[in-house]
Structure formats: C-alpha cells, structure tokens
Design an enzyme around this catalytic site. Structure first.
Site, mmCIF file in Angstrom:
data_model
loop_
_atom_site.group_PDB
_atom_site.id
_atom_site.type_symbol
_atom_site.label_atom_id
_atom_site.label_comp_id
_atom_site.label_asym_id
_atom_site.label_seq_id
_atom_site.Cartn_x
_atom_site.Cartn_y
_atom_site.Cartn_z
ATOM 1 N N TYR A 71 0.861 -1.181 0.000
ATOM 2 C CA TYR A 71 0.000 0.000 0.000
ATOM 3 C C TYR A 71 0.895 1.228 0.000
ATOM 4 C CZ TYR A 71 -3.323 3.557 1.712
ATOM 5 O OH TYR A 71 -4.089 4.685 1.870
ATOM 6 N N ASP B 164 9.388 2.945 -1.009
ATOM 7 C CA ASP B 164 8.386 3.638 -0.185
ATOM 8 C C ASP B 164 8.707 3.307 1.276
ATOM 9 O OD1 ASP B 164 4.724 3.586 0.084
ATOM 10 O OD2 ASP B 164 6.314 4.441 1.345
ATOM 11 N N LYS C 42 5.199 9.721 8.235
ATOM 12 C CA LYS C 42 5.044 9.212 9.605
ATOM 13 C C LYS C 42 6.102 9.773 10.569
ATOM 14 C CE LYS C 42 2.745 5.069 7.858
ATOM 15 N NZ LYS C 42 1.393 5.000 8.425
HETATM 16 P P1 KE4 Z 1 -0.583 8.563 4.337
HETATM 17 O O1 KE4 Z 1 -1.155 9.206 3.117
HETATM 18 O O2 KE4 Z 1 -1.618 7.736 5.119
HETATM 19 O O3 KE4 Z 1 0.190 9.520 5.244
HETATM 20 O O4 KE4 Z 1 0.548 7.508 3.888
HETATM 21 C C1 KE4 Z 1 0.198 6.509 2.956
HETATM 22 C C2 KE4 Z 1 1.196 5.368 3.072
HETATM 23 C C3 KE4 Z 1 2.185 5.259 2.110
HETATM 24 N N1 KE4 Z 1 3.110 4.266 2.163
HETATM 25 C C4 KE4 Z 1 3.094 3.358 3.178
HETATM 26 C C5 KE4 Z 1 4.133 2.276 3.196
HETATM 27 C C6 KE4 Z 1 2.111 3.434 4.194
HETATM 28 O O5 KE4 Z 1 2.117 2.520 5.194
HETATM 29 C C7 KE4 Z 1 1.143 4.456 4.146
HETATM 30 C C8 KE4 Z 1 0.039 4.583 5.181
HETATM 31 N N2 KE4 Z 1 -0.052 3.489 6.116
HETATM 32 C C9 KE4 Z 1 -1.343 3.271 6.719
HETATM 33 C C10 KE4 Z 1 -1.205 2.070 7.665
HETATM 34 N N3 KE4 Z 1 -1.402 0.857 7.023
HETATM 35 C C11 KE4 Z 1 -1.839 4.487 7.443
HETATM 36 C C12 KE4 Z 1 -3.033 4.245 8.326
HETATM 37 C C13 KE4 Z 1 -4.318 4.649 7.657
HETATM 38 O O6 KE4 Z 1 -4.452 4.485 6.425
HETATM 39 O O7 KE4 Z 1 -5.183 5.129 8.405
#
Ligand code: KE4
Length: 427
Positions: A144, A239, A267
C-alpha cells in the site's frame, strides 16, 4: 471495560463522517465492535474518552516512535505555535529538516516536503515518469502506497499482470499502466521486465511490507530488483513511509544495504504532525518545479509547526543510545509474544524488522500477500478483543504492523505478554 462514551460518539460520528471515521482502518470493521474514541495519550499509554488506559502498539500507525506527547517535542511545538502556524513562504525549519533527513538517507540528494505519504508516493511516481518519459509503473501485490488512483490497483485476472482498479472511481485507463507482481517473486519480476522493461518508468515497493502485516524481503530479492531496474533504466522507488527510521535509523535501505533511486518518507519524520517527503538522485529531483518542469505543490508543505515536530523527533532518534533501547525493548516483546503463543498452544508466525512486527494466525510461512491471507482472521479478531479488554491496544486488523516506542517500559512488556498469553488461550 466501559465504552459507553465511545459508543455514543461513534453513533454521532456515523451520521456526520463516512463510516464514522476519517480513515477506514480505524473503524474496527476487520475485528468487529465499536472503535475507541481517544481523549489523550502520553508515553506508551493511550486513554479513551471513557477513561480506560491502554498500552499502545499502534502509535498513530508508526509516527510516535518516541512515545506520545514527548516533553521535548511538546515544548518545541508550544514555542513554534506562538510564532505563527503557517506562512506559505520558506522558513529555516524546512531547511533544517531537509538537512537532517538527507544526512541519514544518502539516496536522497534532494528532498521535497509534502503533507502525507500519499502525496509523497504520487509525486515520486510523477517525477519518475517525467524523468524516463515512460508511463507504466510496477508495484507488488499487497503493498500500500497511499490512495492515489494509479496505486489502488490489484493484480489483473489470470496470469496477466496488468492491473485492474482496486476501488470504484479508479478509471480503467489509470489501472492499465500499473503492473503488479507478487512480492518476493523475482522470477515473475524478471519475466515482466523482459516483456515490458522498456516502457516502465518506475518500480515502487515497501522494502518490508507493513501493509500486509510484516513481510520481509527474501535473501537477494531487493538486490535483484536493484540490478534489474538499473539494467532497464527504471527508477527504483523505496516507499519508506512506514519503514523509514523504523526498521533502522537509515530505514530498510540501510538495513539491507540497497540504494534506491528515490525514497518516500512520512510518519516518523512528522513526529505526529502531517508530513511526507520524497527525495532522490539530484538528476531526478532537478526535474521538480520550479527547478524543472514536473509540477507538484502544496499550501501547507513544510509548514513550521510540522517541521518542528519532525526536527525534535529526529534530534532524539540521532542519539546513539536510542536505537539500542528500541532494539532491547523489541527483543523482549518478541521473546514474550513467541513464548506466550507456544505456552498457550497456538501456532502463529511472528515476524519483525527493527521495531515493526506482526503475529500471523497461520502455520504457513508468510512471504507475500497470498501466504499472508492464509491467516485466520476470525482467530485474530478474538485475540484483538482479548488484548483490548486487558488494556493492550494493537492494530484492529491482521494485516497491519505493530510498533513499539522509546517510552515502552519493561513493565509494559511484561503486562503485554501476560495479556497475550490469556488472549491466545481464549482464541
Ligand atoms: P498517508 O497518506 O496515510 O500519510 O501515507 C500513505 C502510506 C504510504 N506508504 C506506506 C508504506 C504506508 O504505510 C502508508 C500509510 N499506512 C497506513 C497504515 N497501514 C496508514 C493508516 C491509515 O491508512 O489510516
């Protein structure tokens, strides 16, 4: 446990916000029951609106590596806010955060701040397409990278690797340029590149897949990706939004000794405030507007409050003893969770990379999306509830990673392991 106020709030939220939450995983759909509404958090603890205390292993999905409300971070934020919250103009703080990140991630010779991991990956892909003049991208099943249209794509039917939309609203035309292969399957990857290599702009992956739990790259997998992408002039994007500063201080790229062409972060570098970043080789990043023609922008990008939280967090992560303490805590939790499952007679698979981890309810070795999906999600849901009612807050999905922080104490670990033994027995 009394969850009366959370239940009431959830009913109100359901009427106002889709699914009652501002991000789907928070709704507890995978585990049932009512999401907790949180009042505050401090150190390793999080407190819901009904006054229940939990030891927190979600840590805002990774960012709170120091623990919640770290005194130095809060102190710096209070003084930053008193100077104003956003100017829409450059500040010394974004120069400092850029410097601090670049000093730790040599793959980033230049870096651009954005407001989320999603923005970081969608921007990095646009730059890679601009740099190569090619349209196709490759991702790995189960990874993801945020919710940009071209990334909400799953493997096409049958043997074809052409993507199909993984969500309504994603045009087929976007999905057709996204090719997917199973993680850790270097044979499938090489044969895809033999067929499509010359039309592929970039390969993007989570070097450790936190979005299917915690799936580690097989020996030689990342190295093969590095060699093959170089051979075809394809931009390799790590990523590291989740793995950055989490798998190791220098991320998975330092841990596994692989240098990607571009890196996405998020993060931890925001210390709990909205920050993402993408960076890479100077010749690639020089294409980003206004230096080059590839457009990307953001009203709140690099805002001084978010930069302050990131800088203070990285200052503490830079200290020698930090990762020694994190590793000690993680080792103790790993040993405890493995023993608890064994003593309770539950066959699980535990994986960890640095201070992100996952317990799968399966006997199958988990190496990719398909093997992760062999996990018994009903047993996981019972385990989740058993932990929550004993004051342990873990991710409400079998396919999410858990995290520890600098604030987790030996006492927290002992309480967690005792709760895990009971919860394993129950499920
Ligand atoms: P954000 O747009 O949520 O800040 O980041 C997206 C993203 C991109 N790449 C990786 C490897 C990620 O894990 C994420 C976001 N992770 C999720 C947890 N599985 C955030 C939690 C959520 O979606 O509420």
């Amino acid at each position: 446990m009394n969850w009366k106020k959370s239940r009431l709030l959830f009913r109100q939220a359901l009427d106002l916000i889709p699914g009652g939450v501002n991000s789907p995983v928070r709704a507890f759909k995978a585990v049932g029951g009512n999401p907790l509404f949180i009042e505050q958090a401090k150190g390793s603890k999080i407190y819901d609106v009904d006054g229940n205390e939990y030891i927190d292993y979600i840590l805002s999905w990774g960012p709170m590596i120091l623990g919640h409300s770290h005194p130095s971070v809060l102190k710096a934020l209070h003084s930053a806010i008193d100077k104003g919250t956003s100017f829409g103009a450059p500040t010394p703080l974004e120069v400092e955060l850029a410097r601090r990140v670049i000093d730790v991630y040599p793959s980033c010779e230049k870096i651009r701040m954005v407001n989320s991991g999603t923005e970081a990956t969608l921007s990095a892909i646009r730059v890679a397409r601009g740099f190569t003049g090619r349209d196709k991208i490759v991702k790995f099943e189960g990874c993801y990278h945020g919710h940009a249209d071209g990334l909400l794509v799953k493997a096409g039917s049958g043997a074809t690797t052409f993507g199909v939309p993984d969500s309504p609203g994603v045009p087929k035309s976007y999905a057709k340029d996204t090719l997917t292969v199973p993680f850790n399957d270097i044979k499938a990857f090489k044969s895809l590149l033999r067929r499509e290599g010359k039309s592929i702009a970039c390969v993007i992956l989570e070097p450790v897949v936190g979005n299917i739990g915690c799936v580690l790259p097989k020996e030689g997998f990342l190295d093969a990706l590095r060699q093959e992408t170089r051979r075809y002039g394809i931009v390799l994007i790590f990523d590291e939004v989740m793995t950055g500063f989490r798998v190791a201080y220098g991320g998975a790229q330092a841990y596994y000794g692989i240098r990607p062409d571009m890196t996405c972060l998020g993060k931890v570098i925001g210390g709990g405030m909205p920050v993402g970043a993408y960076g890479g080789r100077r010749d690639i990043m020089s294409l980003v507007a206004p230096e080059g023609p590839v457009y990307q922008a953001g009203t709140l990008s690099g805002n001084p409050v978010a930069m302050t939280a990131g800088i203070e967090t990285l200052k503490i992560l830079a200290k020698e003893e930090t990762y020694k303490k994190l590793e000690k805590t993680m080792r103790s939790l790993e040993k405890g969770l493995r023993d608890a499952a064994r003593r309770a007679g539950v066959r699980t698979r535990f994986y960890r990379a640095g201070t992100m981890f996952c317990t799968y309810f399966t006997e199958t070795e988990v190496v990719d999306y398909a093997t992760a999906k062999t996990a018994d999600t009903n047993r996981f849901a019972r385990f989740f509830t058993g932990m929550l009612t004993r004051g342990i807050n873990i991710a409400p999905s079998q396919f999410e990673a858990g995290f520890i922080s600098l604030s987790h104490s030996e006492k927290d670990i002992e309480k967690t392991v005792r709760a895990a033994y009971e919860a394993f027995k129950e499920c």
